[in-house]
Design a protein around this motif. Structure first.
Motif, PDB file in Angstrom:
ATOM      1  N   PHE A  57       0.838  -1.205   0.000  1.00 33.19           N
ATOM      2  CA  PHE A  57       0.000   0.000   0.000  1.00 33.19           C
ATOM      3  C   PHE A  57       0.869   1.249   0.000  1.00 33.19           C
ATOM      4  N   THR A  58       1.861   1.291   0.893  1.00 34.63           N
ATOM      5  CA  THR A  58       2.695   2.476   1.045  1.00 34.63           C
ATOM      6  C   THR A  58       3.582   2.712  -0.171  1.00 34.63           C
ATOM      7  N   VAL A  59       4.261   1.658  -0.616  1.00 38.65           N
ATOM      8  CA  VAL A  59       5.185   1.810  -1.744  1.00 38.65           C
ATOM      9  C   VAL A  59       4.425   2.096  -3.038  1.00 38.65           C
ATOM     10  N   ASP A  60       3.306   1.425  -3.232  1.00 39.82           N
ATOM     11  CA  ASP A  60       2.518   1.671  -4.446  1.00 39.82           C
ATOM     12  C   ASP A  60       2.015   3.114  -4.492  1.00 39.82           C
ATOM     13  N   LEU A  61       1.485   3.597  -3.382  1.00 40.44           N
ATOM     14  CA  LEU A  61       0.945   4.952  -3.369  1.00 40.44           C
ATOM     15  C   LEU A  61       2.044   5.995  -3.515  1.00 40.44           C
ATOM     16  N   CYS A  62       3.123   5.848  -2.750  1.00 41.56           N
ATOM     17  CA  CYS A  62       4.147   6.882  -2.702  1.00 41.56           C
ATOM     18  C   CYS A  62       5.125   6.843  -3.881  1.00 41.56           C
ATOM     19  N   LEU A  63       5.368   5.660  -4.434  1.00 42.28           N
ATOM     20  CA  LEU A  63       6.356   5.545  -5.518  1.00 42.28           C
ATOM     21  C   LEU A  63       5.714   5.198  -6.855  1.00 42.28           C
ATOM     22  N   LYS A  64       4.944   4.134  -6.902  1.00 40.30           N
ATOM     23  CA  LYS A  64       4.292   3.766  -8.157  1.00 40.30           C
ATOM     24  C   LYS A  64       3.376   4.886  -8.646  1.00 40.30           C
TER      25      LYS A  64
END
Length: 256
Positions: free
Chosen positions: A106-113
């Motif tokens: 959730f965090t990596v997808d939202l913030c980076l992806k």
């Protein structure tokens, strides 16, 4: 600053916090704004308040079709796209040994992806229409780790490197890409930390200016990065943190 009147911008995560402060700055400079967010009610309020100058587009920045539709609607409504401000982000925090795969994703997808997809489709339009400027909001945590923040810090470090790579690839198309790295800012996202007296004091002990920033103090630097005054600024990460980075990050483990 350059003459912004008649320009068009997209702001992801623009319904609150830093994104909303940037939206206000853009509108005050005569720029048409497409605000992308998941808060549909707030988007409707903003559209009503700024009729003709702002559109709200319900957008999940982790979904490529949503980003494609956002860019298309912006161009269809306002006739172009000059600036992208990619602000959307959030974190589900835990120690590395306790972090669930779901919360990491959730965090990596939202913030980076989400930033990757936004830059991809903003730049696709810009490279065919004379160029533009993009600002990706990373974080001081791109440089400084924090307890319970491995996913967030890693994602924000990725945003800074993605920004550099995008600048390298897109400069030939007259597109500048820079990152803004805020320190502690008083927003709904940080309220859970700053409302805790002990945590708030621990932060202020490490921030030489002894206070968090107001969101508008991020909007000014963001506007600078797309302005003509920054015409030779490309691929950089601008840390705006009240000198926090030079003092070290507080140990939050004792509060959890």
């Amino acid at each position: 600053m350059n003459k912004f009147s008649g320009k068009v911008a997209i702001v992801t995560g623009g319904a609150s916090g830093i994104g909303y402060a940037i939206v206000n700055r853009l509108l005050n400079q005569g720029i048409k704004v497409a605000v992308a967010d998941l808060n549909e009610d707030r988007l409707k309020e903003l559209e009503e308040e700024h009729k003709g100058n702002l559109i709200g587009v319900v957008t999940n920045v982790t979904k490529e079709k949503d980003i494609e539709a956002l860019v298309q609607k912006t161009v269809d409504t306002f006739g172009g796209l000059d600036y992208g401000f990619n602000v959307a982000g959030a974190s589900r925090s835990a120690l590395i040994t306790d972090q669930s795969e779901e919360d990491w994703d959730f965090t990596v997808d939202l913030c980076l992806k989400g930033v990757f997809l936004s830059v991809k489709h903003q730049a696709r339009y810009m490279k065919e229409h004379g160029g533009g400027a993009i600002v990706n909001v990373a974080s001081l945590n791109a440089h400084v780790p924090m307890f319970y923040g491995a996913a967030y810090s890693s994602a924000k470090a990725g945003v800074e490197m993605l920004t550099k790579n995008a600048a390298l690839e897109l400069a030939q198309h007259n597109i500048r890409v820079n990152a803004l790295l805020p320190g502690l800012v008083s927003t709904p996202l940080t309220k859970g930390l700053t409302d805790h007296e002990g945590i708030n004091e621990a932060y202020k002990e490490r921030i030489p200016m002894r206070r968090p920033a107001d969101p508008d103090e991020m909007a000014g630097p963001a506007m600078f990065l797309v302005s003509d005054d920054a015409s030779y600024v490309n691929g950089t990460g601008l840390v705006v943190d009240g000198a926090w980075e030079v003092s070290g990050y507080p140990d939050l483990s004792k509060f959890m």
